[in-house]
Design a protein around this motif. Structure first.
Motif, PDB file in Angstrom:
ATOM      1  N   GLY A 122      -9.097  -8.794  -3.057  1.00 37.55           N
ATOM      2  CA  GLY A 122      -9.885  -9.080  -1.865  1.00 37.55           C
ATOM      3  C   GLY A 122      -9.033  -9.125  -0.621  1.00 37.55           C
ATOM      4  N   LEU A 123      -9.695  -9.141   0.502  1.00 35.62           N
ATOM      5  CA  LEU A 123      -8.975  -9.098   1.769  1.00 35.62           C
ATOM      6  C   LEU A 123      -8.232 -10.398   2.017  1.00 35.62           C
ATOM      7  CD1 LEU A 123      -8.518  -7.298   4.197  1.00 35.62           C
ATOM      8  CD2 LEU A 123     -10.456  -8.375   5.300  1.00 35.62           C
ATOM      9  N   GLY A 124      -8.889 -11.531   1.697  1.00 35.02           N
ATOM     10  CA  GLY A 124      -8.273 -12.831   1.954  1.00 35.02           C
ATOM     11  C   GLY A 124      -6.926 -12.988   1.267  1.00 35.02           C
ATOM     12  N   PRO A 125      -6.870 -12.795  -0.071  1.00 36.33           N
ATOM     13  CA  PRO A 125      -5.575 -12.921  -0.751  1.00 36.33           C
ATOM     14  C   PRO A 125      -4.528 -11.954  -0.224  1.00 36.33           C
ATOM     15  CG  PRO A 125      -7.353 -12.956  -2.345  1.00 36.33           C
ATOM     16  CD  PRO A 125      -7.976 -12.653  -1.024  1.00 36.33           C
ATOM     17  N   LEU A 126      -4.954 -10.734   0.103  1.00 36.16           N
ATOM     18  CA  LEU A 126      -3.984  -9.762   0.609  1.00 36.16           C
ATOM     19  C   LEU A 126      -3.389 -10.242   1.929  1.00 36.16           C
ATOM     20  CD1 LEU A 126      -2.708  -6.926   0.556  1.00 36.16           C
ATOM     21  CD2 LEU A 126      -4.702  -6.096   1.732  1.00 36.16           C
ATOM     22  N   LEU A 127      -4.245 -10.708   2.828  1.00 35.50           N
ATOM     23  CA  LEU A 127      -3.748 -11.163   4.126  1.00 35.50           C
ATOM     24  C   LEU A 127      -2.859 -12.380   3.969  1.00 35.50           C
ATOM     25  CD1 LEU A 127      -6.892 -10.676   6.351  1.00 35.50           C
ATOM     26  CD2 LEU A 127      -4.834  -9.315   6.320  1.00 35.50           C
ATOM     27  N   ARG A 128      -3.234 -13.256   3.020  1.00 34.95           N
ATOM     28  CA  ARG A 128      -2.404 -14.444   2.814  1.00 34.95           C
ATOM     29  C   ARG A 128      -1.025 -14.061   2.309  1.00 34.95           C
ATOM     30  NH1 ARG A 128      -7.116 -17.208   1.480  1.00 34.95           N
ATOM     31  NH2 ARG A 128      -7.063 -16.507  -0.673  1.00 34.95           N
ATOM     32  N   THR A 175       0.863  -1.178   0.000  1.00 35.13           N
ATOM     33  CA  THR A 175       0.000   0.000   0.000  1.00 35.13           C
ATOM     34  C   THR A 175       0.894   1.220   0.000  1.00 35.13           C
ATOM     35  OG1 THR A 175      -1.530   1.286   1.335  1.00 35.13           O
ATOM     36  CG2 THR A 175      -0.069  -0.161   2.496  1.00 35.13           C
ATOM     37  N   SER A 176       0.323   2.357  -0.415  1.00 33.53           N
ATOM     38  CA  SER A 176       1.176   3.532  -0.448  1.00 33.53           C
ATOM     39  C   SER A 176       1.083   4.329   0.844  1.00 33.53           C
ATOM     40  CB  SER A 176       0.782   4.417  -1.624  1.00 33.53           C
ATOM     41  OG  SER A 176      -0.603   4.662  -1.548  1.00 33.53           O
ATOM     42  N   GLN A 177       0.158   3.955   1.732  1.00 33.61           N
ATOM     43  CA  GLN A 177      -0.021   4.746   2.947  1.00 33.61           C
ATOM     44  C   GLN A 177       0.329   3.900   4.154  1.00 33.61           C
ATOM     45  OE1 GLN A 177      -3.775   6.599   2.832  1.00 33.61           O
ATOM     46  NE2 GLN A 177      -3.379   7.851   4.630  1.00 33.61           N
ATOM     47  N   VAL A 178       1.534   4.102   4.617  1.00 39.16           N
ATOM     48  CA  VAL A 178       2.022   3.341   5.764  1.00 39.16           C
ATOM     49  C   VAL A 178       2.452   4.357   6.798  1.00 39.16           C
ATOM     50  CG1 VAL A 178       3.862   1.835   6.568  1.00 39.16           C
ATOM     51  CG2 VAL A 178       2.804   1.404   4.376  1.00 39.16           C
ATOM     52  N   SER A 179       2.117   4.111   8.044  1.00 39.16           N
ATOM     53  CA  SER A 179       2.657   4.997   9.069  1.00 39.16           C
ATOM     54  C   SER A 179       3.170   4.162  10.217  1.00 39.16           C
ATOM     55  CB  SER A 179       1.616   6.013   9.513  1.00 39.16           C
ATOM     56  OG  SER A 179       0.752   5.461  10.438  1.00 39.16           O
ATOM     57  N   LEU A 180       4.185   4.700  10.881  1.00 35.75           N
ATOM     58  CA  LEU A 180       4.827   3.954  11.954  1.00 35.75           C
ATOM     59  C   LEU A 180       4.041   4.123  13.238  1.00 35.75           C
ATOM     60  CD1 LEU A 180       8.535   4.974  11.411  1.00 35.75           C
ATOM     61  CD2 LEU A 180       7.425   2.891  10.681  1.00 35.75           C
ATOM     62  N   SER A 214      -6.023  -0.935  -1.623  1.00 33.83           N
ATOM     63  CA  SER A 214      -5.250  -2.010  -2.264  1.00 33.83           C
ATOM     64  C   SER A 214      -6.061  -3.273  -2.454  1.00 33.83           C
ATOM     65  CB  SER A 214      -4.034  -2.389  -1.412  1.00 33.83           C
ATOM     66  OG  SER A 214      -3.404  -1.286  -0.905  1.00 33.83           O
ATOM     67  N   LEU A 215      -7.284  -3.318  -1.862  1.00 31.97           N
ATOM     68  CA  LEU A 215      -8.023  -4.578  -1.881  1.00 31.97           C
ATOM     69  C   LEU A 215      -8.323  -5.023  -3.299  1.00 31.97           C
ATOM     70  CD1 LEU A 215     -10.515  -4.112   1.052  1.00 31.97           C
ATOM     71  CD2 LEU A 215      -8.501  -5.545   0.969  1.00 31.97           C
ATOM     72  N   ARG A 216      -8.606  -4.035  -4.149  1.00 33.91           N
ATOM     73  CA  ARG A 216      -8.968  -4.417  -5.514  1.00 33.91           C
ATOM     74  C   ARG A 216      -7.790  -5.019  -6.255  1.00 33.91           C
ATOM     75  NH1 ARG A 216     -13.028  -0.962  -8.690  1.00 33.91           N
ATOM     76  NH2 ARG A 216     -13.940  -2.654  -9.903  1.00 33.91           N
ATOM     77  N   LEU A 217      -6.607  -4.436  -6.043  1.00 35.07           N
ATOM     78  CA  LEU A 217      -5.419  -4.917  -6.740  1.00 35.07           C
ATOM     79  C   LEU A 217      -5.086  -6.338  -6.335  1.00 35.07           C
ATOM     80  CD1 LEU A 217      -2.977  -4.325  -8.514  1.00 35.07           C
ATOM     81  CD2 LEU A 217      -1.805  -3.473  -6.515  1.00 35.07           C
ATOM     82  N   PHE A 218      -5.253  -6.647  -5.053  1.00 26.27           N
ATOM     83  CA  PHE A 218      -4.875  -7.976  -4.593  1.00 26.27           C
ATOM     84  C   PHE A 218      -6.017  -8.958  -4.679  1.00 26.27           C
ATOM     85  CE2 PHE A 218      -0.614  -7.617  -3.092  1.00 26.27           C
ATOM     86  CZ  PHE A 218      -0.434  -6.255  -2.982  1.00 26.27           C
TER      87      PHE A 218
END
Lengths: 226, 527
Positions: free
Chosen positions: B149-155, B125-130, B143-147
């Motif tokens: 869905g949530l499942g594939p992204l988390l995997r 993702t382009s928005q990361v904060s510490l 980013s969900l659309r690119l990956f």
């Protein structure tokens, strides 16, 4: 009745020794590459150099035409877009000579400057990758002769690995060895012994698939390749 | 159909259907961006990973000081199996586990490791904060659309983290603060939608909050063990007793007040170093450390939409200059697997005479990575399969060249180049492949029957009018061809070339100098 017999004989699972081996080309590649000398093509199983297999070329002295036999086939493979890998060649390569034969120098990869132990590894990688149409490497010198001792010695195992790699990558693997290795067993599917002749070279086919050993003389004077 | 508002601002409240019931003073839920979904990752073992001891077989722990007492900050898996838990006193921990080795906490190494993880997260993702000291919060709604869905992204995330060897706790919520609280509480069920947010936030125990221990102790003494209990208390009383911090936290978690986060900006160049737990020459450990660095590098490259053209690996030794290895790549690459394969190949065969204390990774050349476009009209091809083959072949050739170069050294793999020169020794050259990119060879020159093999240097032969033997009497067959060239650079040659054949059958390419002394030389062999 004859129709049924013909159909049976045409069945792909049936192998007839008189025709030699027919390999189903994997991935659309043909199983052999014509070597460019009709007198030799007639004697090679499949009508040319076998792709996906190892070929051993044995000779006593360099410079009798061992590379000229291969150059037309190499030109054809380079023309198809596949690469040619030359591993540890004994001398420098002259580009104009390659161009004169029709081999595209842009498709030649040369591996040099490594110790002898890495040559088989490099050859294996090049064969297995599938990017190279042909891989040529030179196993000459006293060390190479000692390495091949015995039917199931270290040299045999190494060549067997290279044969499998050539099969995996559907490449032509050519190993150049000293003529003294003719007495040793080898897993290569095609073994040639070269002896200089008047105008060309006399090729003894020590081992080939589906046929007995034979002897043929290739005359270079008839071909403008040289 | 719920109407949801996506503006930020404290004042403009818009009640939506199904507003959350629990709200301290009955205020309607504030504005929120509902298409946003935040993922918070907490790395409880980061202090161990920064020192390189997270995956050690022996029990290890990191201790931090609180005044005069030292307590365990984090313990690795081997230590936890024996009974050491974070928060324990160090003396108690060593009593439970006598073989425990305790390291001091290194905040700088931990911060550097967190920055490395943020670089890796930028690949998703382009928005990361510490979220110092041990967390990262990233916005994944976009980013969900690119990956897919949530499942594939988390995997994908979990796979990467497993490969890097990090322990992680995650939480997913519409607001970053709530996501962080879920991560701390190890409530990994994703929460979508603000209406369900309040119920889930209510279940979080007070112990997970980032508040001073005194405040947490007072809250628990009051009987509020969870945030839900806190939310049921009167708002102004809570503010007077515990200060505005707790109220602000609750408001941000529930989405009632805006929660802007500073975006993490990656450094301009990637230069990271990973300490090894034990100074050793064990290649497994080196590859382990290299794997983490490469995953971070891959994320960094993806964030910048660039690829690395050359990567330098540094193996530092104590007291001896470091070993530096430069890996050249045929085409700019941001793929972790490809880089890992090359580094692995090289490290496996690198001679290591001294023990390595840390591993460093640097990118030498970055290049913008363009998405790959296929070529419909390939110059060489035999039809549709021909086109595919030419393209596939190029990729495979690239991989092969990289592999050979990684193991044998980039100079061992060469390509041929022709030079416009009549002198045979100058007209061809073998140059290392990484120097050959972009150089165009000269068009072919007609050569009078030159052979394929050339000797590196012409070998002098004995002989007067005719050449003497090379390895037997010679019989001149063809010739002469004259080559005279090179007067402008001091290597003037004037030679007559002949083709000769020895009695043993070998054909040689000889020349005789045209000027004094008229010596014979052997220059090439016809193969």
């Amino acid at each position: 009745m004859e129709g049924a017999l013909d159909d049976l004989l045409r069945h792909p699972a049936l192998w007839r020794a008189a025709e030699g081996v027919r390999d189903a080309g994997a991935g659309g590649y043909p199983a052999t590459v014509a070597c460019g000398f009709p007198v030799l093509d007639r004697h090679l199983p499949g009508g040319g150099w076998p792709l996906g297999a190892l070929v051993e070329v044995l000779y006593r002295e360099p410079g009798i035409g061992e590379l000229s036999l291969l150059l037309p086939a190499l030109a054809h493979l380079a023309g198809e877009g596949r690469w040619l890998a030359w591993i540890a060649p004994p001398y420098r390569i002259a580009v104009p000579a390659l161009q004169a034969v029709g081999v595209d120098p842009a498709r030649v990869l040369v591996v040099r400057g490594t110790d002898a132990a890495q040559v088989p590894w490099a050859a294996e990688q090049a064969l297995r990758s599938g990017a190279c149409g042909a891989v040529l490497w030179w196993l000459r010198g006293r060390r190479a002769e000692r390495g091949g001792g015995g039917a199931r010695g270290e040299g045999f195992r190494q060549l067997r690995r290279l044969q499998l790699a050539a099969q995996a990558g559907h490449s032509l693997g050519v190993v150049f060895r000293d003529a003294r290795a003719a007495a040793q067993a080898s897993p290569a599917v095609l073994r040639l012994l070269l002896v200089p002749a008047e105008q060309g070279v006399q090729v003894t086919l020590l081992k080939r698939r589906g046929a007995a050993p034979a002897c043929v003389t290739v005359d270079f004077a008839r071909h403008p390749a040289r | 159909m719920k109407s949801q508002v996506a503006t930020l601002g404290p004042g403009s409240a818009q009640p939506s259907a199904g507003a959350p019931a629990a709200s301290v003073a009955g205020e309607p839920v504030g504005v929120h961006a509902t298409t946003r979904s935040w993922l918070a990752l907490e790395f409880p073992g980061l202090s161990l990973a920064a020192l390189g001891v997270a995956s050690a077989d022996a029990p290890r722990a990191v201790s931090a000081h609180h005044g005069r007492r030292a307590h365990v900050l984090a313990a690795n898996e081997a230590a936890r199996a024996v009974g050491v838990a974070p928060g324990m006193d160090v003396t108690a921990a060593t009593a439970v586990c006598p073989a425990l080795r305790v390291h001091g906490h290194d905040p700088q190494a931990e911060a550097a490791a967190l920055q490395g993880l943020a670089c890796w997260a930028l690949g998703y993702t382009s928005q990361v904060s510490l979220q110092p000291p041990r967390g990262v919060v990233m916005e994944i709604g976009a980013s969900l659309r690119l990956f897919g869905g949530l499942g594939p992204l988390l995997r994908a995330l979990e796979e990467d983290l497993r490969a890097m060897g990090h322990e992680v706790r995650r939480g997913i919520a519409p607001t970053p603060t709530a996501a962080w609280l879920f991560a701390r509480a190890a409530a990994s069920t994703p929460v979508h939608g603000v209406d369900r947010l309040a119920d889930s936030v209510a279940r979080i125990p007070v112990a997970c909050l980032d508040l001073p221990p005194a405040v947490k102790g007072d809250l628990q003494a009051l009987g509020s063990r969870t945030l839900g209990d806190c939310m049921r208390l009167p708002r102004d009383g809570l503010g007077r007793r515990f200060g505005g911090e707790l109220l602000a936290l609750l408001d941000r978690a529930l989405g009632r007040s805006p929660d802007p986060r500073a975006c993490f900006v990656p450094p301009p160049c990637f230069e990271r170093r990973m300490d090894l737990a034990v100074e050793s020459v064990d290649r497994g450990l080196l590859l382990e450390a290299a794997r983490r660095l490469i995953h971070e590098l891959s994320g960094f490259l993806r964030a910048r939409a660039s690829g690395a053209c050359a990567v330098e690996l540094e193996l530092a030794h104590r007291g001896v200059p470091a070993t530096r290895v430069v890996l050249e790549l045929v085409s700019p690459c941001s793929d972790a697997q490809r880089l890992l394969a090359l580094v692995g190949e090289r490290v496996e065969h690198l001679p290591l005479h001294h023990e390595v204390c840390y591993l460093g990774l640097r990118v030498h050349r970055l290049q913008e990575l363009h998405p790959h476009t296929g070529d419909l009209c390939a110059p060489r091809g035999r039809g549709p399969e021909g086109v595919l083959q030419a393209h596939e072949c190029g990729h495979r050739a690239q991989r092969l060249v990289e592999r050979l170069g990684a193991r044998l050294g980039a100079d061992a793999v060469r390509v041929l180049e022709s030079v416009a020169d009549h002198r045979p020794e100058r007209s061809s050259a073998e140059i290392p492949w990484h120097l050959a990119a972009g150089r165009r060879g000269e068009p072919p020159r007609p050569s009078p029957g030159a052979p394929v093999w050339l000797l590196p240097r012409p070998r002098p032969l004995q002989g007067g009018r005719n050449p003497a033997s090379v390895d037997g009497p010679l019989h001149v067959e063809h010739g002469p061809w004259r080559i005279e060239s090179g007067w402008w650079d001091g290597e003037d040659v004037a030679r007559d070339y002949y083709v000769a054949r020895s009695t043993r059958g070998t054909r040689y390419w000889l020349f005789r100098e045209c000027r004094e002394p008229r010596h014979w030389y052997l220059h090439g062999i016809f193969a």
